[in-house]
Design an enzyme around this catalytic site. Sequence first.
Site, short mmCIF file in Angstrom:
data_model
loop_
_atom_site.label_atom_id
_atom_site.label_comp_id
_atom_site.label_asym_id
_atom_site.label_seq_id
_atom_site.Cartn_x
_atom_site.Cartn_y
_atom_site.Cartn_z
CB VAL A 80 -1.45 11.34 12.46
CG1 VAL A 80 -0.95 11.48 13.89
CG2 VAL A 80 -2.86 10.78 12.45
CB SER A 81 0.70 12.26 7.40
OG SER A 81 1.66 11.37 7.94
#
Length: 206
Positions: free
Chosen positions: A9-10
Amino acid sequence: MKVVGYLRVSTVDQEHGIAAQRAAIWGEADRRGWAVEFIEDAGKSGKDIDRPGITRALGLLSRGEADALVVSKLDRLSRSLSDFARLLDLASRQGWSIIALDLGIDTSTPTGKLVASVMAAVAQWERETIGLRTKEALAAAKAKGVHVGRPRKLDPAVARRIRNLRSRGHTYRAIADRLNADAVPLPGGGARWHPSGVRQTALRAS
């Protein structure tokens, strides 16, 4: 078959995103009888593959400690087709598979290999197209007399000549005309000397 389930996930607070990816991979693992080791990169961009989690995963695969790299969505692995093509080549050479559940990519199957090959070909086309456009743009710039490459340094002899002409009362335009008549190259590239350029050069050399 033992696989590495890669999660990304960013931003670090996207726990739901990690959970959803994990659930998708668990579901496929249960259906196909995989043993899964999960590795995650939380808060990491997908613009390249310079991430600690993917580096660790590739290490396991290269040592033969896992048979495949599995992601729920291809963009969790990489947003770059070029990087994906390089991973495909690495997997082929080292003898492990890449599986992206959202696109049906599974390089352990003939159909999956075909899909992956098409994507790799698109990546190659993209690189070559960008290279061709860059080459054409540079050629067009050169045709217009624009210097391409590292900036040229100011020739001390040219700087002295400009100072001497200025000290004798010549205008910037008159100096530019003389330099153009003698085909004196510009330090920053370009087709012709202009009064403004002569002035800037004189200021830098003073």
